[in-house]
Every structure is written in structure tokens, then in C-alpha cells.
Design a protein around this motif. Sequence first.
Motif, mmCIF file in Angstrom:
data_model
loop_
_atom_site.group_PDB
_atom_site.id
_atom_site.type_symbol
_atom_site.label_atom_id
_atom_site.label_comp_id
_atom_site.label_asym_id
_atom_site.label_seq_id
_atom_site.Cartn_x
_atom_site.Cartn_y
_atom_site.Cartn_z
ATOM 1 N N LYS A 10 0.809 -1.218 0.000
ATOM 2 C CA LYS A 10 0.000 0.000 0.000
ATOM 3 C C LYS A 10 0.845 1.271 0.000
ATOM 4 O O LYS A 10 0.301 2.367 -0.133
ATOM 5 C CB LYS A 10 -0.934 -0.006 1.214
ATOM 6 N N SER A 11 2.156 1.130 0.168
ATOM 7 C CA SER A 11 3.023 2.307 0.139
ATOM 8 C C SER A 11 3.313 2.769 -1.281
ATOM 9 O O SER A 11 3.933 3.816 -1.483
ATOM 10 C CB SER A 11 4.341 1.993 0.848
ATOM 11 N N GLY A 12 2.893 1.983 -2.282
ATOM 12 C CA GLY A 12 3.158 2.349 -3.669
ATOM 13 C C GLY A 12 4.418 1.725 -4.218
ATOM 14 O O GLY A 12 4.753 1.916 -5.395
ATOM 15 N N ALA A 19 7.704 6.577 1.396
ATOM 16 C CA ALA A 19 6.508 7.024 0.677
ATOM 17 C C ALA A 19 6.382 8.537 0.667
ATOM 18 O O ALA A 19 5.864 9.122 -0.288
ATOM 19 C CB ALA A 19 5.264 6.394 1.303
#
Length: 255
Positions: free
Chosen positions: A55-57, A84
Amino acid sequence: MGVESLSPGSRIASVLATASRIARRPMVREGFRDAMPMAIGIAAWGLVAGVAMAKSGMGVVLAILMAVTVYAGSAQIAALPLIAAGAPMWVVWATAACVSLRFVAFSFHYRPYFAHLPRGRRILLSYFMGDTNFALFVRRFQAPVAEHAHVDYFLGSALTTYVVWQVSIITGIVAGHAIPAEWGIGFAGTMALLALTCTQLRSPSTSVAAVVAACAAVAAYGLPLRLNIVVAISSAVATVALVRHARSALKGTTA
């Protein structure tokens, strides 16, 4: 015939045969058995870290590379928000270093047990150090015993922890957004680590040190870079040192 002259299939067979011989050693099996009850908690933490990385990319390939090379869940979770947010690299490194300072204390404790090994082997073993297998090792060995027993037990517990961690964190990375935060899987890992910590409180001095460390961590929670963890560790070490010094002084007085 040297190993380098073997075919790839023969090399794999040789490695598997060596691994099988190691796995049959009694202390390796004991380390495996002792580590297995903690597998649920380790898996929960691994999923939390993997989901956080997804979910941090961070891309899947880069996230898996970080999981394999870093192998430090608390440092990864601490560094992810900074990465992030585009924080300077020195801030990320400093944060990870502060969170991981406890491994210096672990290494100091391991030294009497592994000092006889070649440096390269000690470096390799240090990669597999973790909170869970350290606690298990401390509980199992109060003082150095047979030379191979330490390494075998360490391998049994550490490799079990490592495999469970890598499988769970890679699962979290791949699953990504499919695992909702509402599941609260991090709570299972917290409870498992708390239970393992409580098993180490075998004397009044360690109990007092644990209380002091907990209070220090809460009191210093506002410090940046997760420095409250460093404060807690330092407070616990200082408390145990003071207690031992007081006991030695008391014995000298009564002698």
C-alpha cells in the motif's frame, strides 16, 4: 571431483542432501519445535509488513527484494512511511538504524556462544538474527555448552522463523489491497511477541527492567525516528546493571 565441476542437478542434490543431514540433528529439530508455536504471530507480522509495503506504492518486485535483503520487520515498517513521503535518504537510514540498534545487544549476548566460528560464518548467521529466535536462544542456553549445540539450535529456530516470515510477507505484498486493515492481523503478532517476552521475566531484576523499559518507551513516544525504542532499551540495560551492581555491593558488605 570438486563441487564446481558438478552439473546443476548434482549441485542441487548435494545441497539438499546437506540440508537433510543438518535437519536430522537433534538440536536443530529442538530449535524447530520451539519456534513453531510462534509461527502464527510471526506470520501475522509478516502479513502486516507485506500489506504496508504494497500500500506504500512500492512495486511488487522492489518490495520483495527489500523483504529478502532487509529481513527486519520493525525497520521496514518504520522506514516505509518515510520512503513514501519522499524523506531524505539519510533520514530513512537513521530511522532504520535506530530501530535496529537492539541487534547490537543481541550480538553482544551471542558472542560467547559463536566467537569460535570463522568471521564469514558469524556474518552469515547474523543475517538470521531476530527477536523471536533470540528470546528462544536465551531461554534455552543460560551458559555456553557443547560447541555445535548453539549453532544447531540457532539454525533450527532461526531458519524456521525466516521461512515463515518470508512466506507471510511476500503473501502480504502480493495480496496487497485484498487484505483490509479491519482484520487487525497486527494484533495477533503483538500478542505473540508479548507472550514470548513474558516468558523471559524469570527474576525480579528482569521484571523491573521490563516495567522501566515500557514506561520509558511510552514517556519518550514523541521523539522522532522511533528513538523511544532506543530510550527503552537503554533504560532496561541501565536498570539491570544497577540491580546487579547493588547486589554485588550488598554481598560485599555482608561477607
